[in-house]
Enzyme design. Structure first.
Site, PDB file in Angstrom:
ATOM      1  N   ASP A 107      -0.826 -31.736   4.780  1.00 20.37           N
ATOM      2  CA  ASP A 107      -0.073 -31.658   3.532  1.00 20.37           C
ATOM      3  C   ASP A 107       0.216 -30.208   3.149  1.00 20.37           C
ATOM      4  O   ASP A 107       1.245 -29.916   2.531  1.00 20.37           O
ATOM      5  CB  ASP A 107      -0.845 -32.343   2.401  1.00 20.37           C
ATOM      6  CG  ASP A 107      -0.752 -33.872   2.488  1.00 20.37           C
ATOM      7  OD1 ASP A 107       0.048 -34.377   3.296  1.00 20.37           O
ATOM      8  OD2 ASP A 107      -1.478 -34.546   1.738  1.00 20.37           O
ATOM      9  N   GLY A 108      -0.686 -29.286   3.513  1.00 15.98           N
ATOM     10  CA  GLY A 108      -0.451 -27.883   3.200  1.00 15.98           C
ATOM     11  C   GLY A 108       0.784 -27.343   3.886  1.00 15.98           C
ATOM     12  O   GLY A 108       1.542 -26.550   3.306  1.00 15.98           O
ATOM     13  N   LEU A 128      -7.700 -33.772  -8.981  1.00 19.27           N
ATOM     14  CA  LEU A 128      -8.749 -34.744  -8.683  1.00 19.27           C
ATOM     15  C   LEU A 128     -10.107 -34.065  -8.579  1.00 19.27           C
ATOM     16  O   LEU A 128     -11.123 -34.607  -9.034  1.00 19.27           O
ATOM     17  CB  LEU A 128      -8.417 -35.476  -7.381  1.00 19.27           C
ATOM     18  CG  LEU A 128      -9.355 -36.625  -6.996  1.00 19.27           C
ATOM     19  CD1 LEU A 128      -9.372 -37.703  -8.065  1.00 19.27           C
ATOM     20  CD2 LEU A 128      -8.935 -37.217  -5.644  1.00 19.27           C
ATOM     21  N   THR A 135      -3.743 -35.969  -6.677  1.00 18.43           N
ATOM     22  CA  THR A 135      -4.766 -36.156  -5.647  1.00 18.43           C
ATOM     23  C   THR A 135      -5.274 -34.831  -5.091  1.00 18.43           C
ATOM     24  O   THR A 135      -6.101 -34.832  -4.169  1.00 18.43           O
ATOM     25  CB  THR A 135      -4.204 -36.989  -4.482  1.00 18.43           C
ATOM     26  OG1 THR A 135      -3.050 -36.330  -3.947  1.00 18.43           O
ATOM     27  CG2 THR A 135      -3.825 -38.382  -4.946  1.00 18.43           C
ATOM     28  N   ALA A 136      -4.808 -33.729  -5.648  1.00 16.76           N
ATOM     29  CA  ALA A 136      -5.180 -32.410  -5.126  1.00 16.76           C
ATOM     30  C   ALA A 136      -6.188 -31.742  -6.059  1.00 16.76           C
ATOM     31  O   ALA A 136      -7.255 -32.281  -6.338  1.00 16.76           O
ATOM     32  CB  ALA A 136      -3.918 -31.567  -4.932  1.00 16.76           C
ATOM     33  N   ASN A 178       2.727 -29.641  -6.497  1.00 17.10           N
ATOM     34  CA  ASN A 178       1.436 -30.171  -6.933  1.00 17.10           C
ATOM     35  C   ASN A 178       1.132 -29.847  -8.389  1.00 17.10           C
ATOM     36  O   ASN A 178       1.046 -30.728  -9.222  1.00 17.10           O
ATOM     37  CB  ASN A 178       0.304 -29.642  -6.056  1.00 17.10           C
ATOM     38  CG  ASN A 178       0.082 -30.477  -4.818  1.00 17.10           C
ATOM     39  OD1 ASN A 178       0.591 -31.588  -4.710  1.00 17.10           O
ATOM     40  ND2 ASN A 178      -0.678 -29.961  -3.882  1.00 17.10           N
ATOM     41  N   GLU A 179       0.931 -28.552  -8.679  1.00 19.41           N
ATOM     42  CA  GLU A 179       0.479 -28.198 -10.022  1.00 19.41           C
ATOM     43  C   GLU A 179       0.782 -26.757 -10.389  1.00 19.41           C
ATOM     44  O   GLU A 179       0.969 -25.893  -9.535  1.00 19.41           O
ATOM     45  CB  GLU A 179      -1.024 -28.434 -10.183  1.00 19.41           C
ATOM     46  CG  GLU A 179      -1.918 -27.380  -9.566  1.00 19.41           C
ATOM     47  CD  GLU A 179      -2.169 -27.543  -8.087  1.00 19.41           C
ATOM     48  OE1 GLU A 179      -2.081 -26.519  -7.365  1.00 19.41           O
ATOM     49  OE2 GLU A 179      -2.459 -28.659  -7.631  1.00 19.41           O
ATOM     50  N   HIS A 239     -12.351 -22.722 -24.781  1.00 17.44           N
ATOM     51  CA  HIS A 239     -12.670 -21.758 -23.724  1.00 17.44           C
ATOM     52  C   HIS A 239     -12.823 -22.547 -22.426  1.00 17.44           C
ATOM     53  O   HIS A 239     -13.619 -23.491 -22.351  1.00 17.44           O
ATOM     54  CB  HIS A 239     -13.957 -21.009 -24.042  1.00 17.44           C
ATOM     55  CG  HIS A 239     -14.229 -19.894 -23.085  1.00 17.44           C
ATOM     56  ND1 HIS A 239     -13.694 -18.637 -23.231  1.00 17.44           N
ATOM     57  CD2 HIS A 239     -14.981 -19.856 -21.950  1.00 17.44           C
ATOM     58  CE1 HIS A 239     -14.100 -17.863 -22.238  1.00 17.44           C
ATOM     59  NE2 HIS A 239     -14.882 -18.587 -21.444  1.00 17.44           N
TER      60      HIS A 239
END
Length: 278
Positions: free
Chosen positions: A66-67, A188, A184-185, A141-142, A171
């Site tokens: 996936d990377g 998760l 899912t990365a 992803n994010e 904080h």
């Protein structure tokens, strides 16, 4: 039409390079115009171009985990991508190596006949500065915001607002905004929820918050702003690679990117992938 195909093999992976060579031979026999990435070209002696130059191709084949596909997606944008899975889980790469020749040649034949391929659209996120003029590369992803470093002693205060209303301020080690693909990365691993690929949603997840709130699922069109303070420096990071150094207090806007990613061909089984998670 002459179908233009790009092939990207996982770097320093002999198995991926051998499969790339087999695909080049098969596709050229079908009359396709094929190029490979520069590292692969040097290894197998085929015509090579930078991955970023494959953005105008009809199809790009990503061979690896996936990377590797995440890297390809960053470089080629909305160009259809087919993932051949050499990794462990394969949420994005649906094609087994033994099936790759048949699947790819069938897709190229479909392109030759119709000029298009079926695929699934994956949304991406974009982080921009509210008080400064900068934009990170889109994230499949994010988007992550954190203090001077991740882990103990590296946190910061982050306020999260959704459509102008405050959801939380605490904080934290960091705050993640993820897509269903990214659920899912990193999300998760921070106890964020799993989101089915067909869901139309984003997730906001705090990391080691002093005053924690449950992860929040929002509409993808929601206006998300993250304001970071209480530290001398901080970072906004897209998919773990593209980053922007911040000078707090700083506010970041996270929105849907203009271009999505198209996964062509067979789609991975989400629940089968979950079974492979450790």
């Amino acid at each position: 039409m002459d179908v233009a195909v790009g092939i990207v093999a996982q770097r320093d992976n002999e198995r991926a390079q051998e499969l790339a060579a087999d695909l080049v031979d098969a596709l050229e026999q079908e009359g396709a115009n094929v190029v490979v990435d520069e590292a692969t070209g040097g290894a197998i002696g085929e015509t090579a171009v930078p991955v970023s130059a494959m953005g105008g191709r009809d199809l790009v084949v990503s061979i690896g985990g996936d990377g590797t596909l995440l890297f390809v997606a960053r470089e080629v944008g909305p160009t259809p991508i087919l993932g051949v899975n050499l990794g462990e889980v394969g949420f994005l790469n649906a094609v087994a190596p033994d099936d790759a020749l048949a699947v790819v040649t069938d897709l190229v034949a479909e392109l030759e006949e119709t000029g298009a391929v079926d695929g699934r659209e994956l949304t991406r996120l974009q982080a921009t500065g509210v008080d400064e003029d900068w934009t990170l590369e889109p994230a499949l992803n994010e988007i992550l915001v954190h203090g001077p470093r991740r882990g103990p002693g590296g946190g910061a205060t982050v306020e999260v607002r959704v459509d102008g209303q405050r959801y939380t301020e605490s904080h934290v080690d960091g705050v993640l905004v993820c897509t269903p693909t990214g659920s899912t990365a990193y999300n998760l691993s921070e106890d964020g929820p799993l989101v089915h690929p067909s869901a139309d949603a984003l997730v906001v997840t705090q990391m080691a918050a002093s005053d924690s709130m449950p992860p929040l699922v929002v509409e993808p069109t929601a206006e998300l702003t993250l304001t970071i303070s209480g530290t001398e420096s901080a970072y906004a990071i897209s998919d773990g690679r593209n980053r922007r150094r911040l000078e707090p207090p700083a506010t970041i806007s996270v929105t849907l990117a203009d271009d999505s990613v198209t996964l062509a061909g067979p789609q991975a089984d989400f629940f089968d992938g979950l079974d492979k998670l450790e």
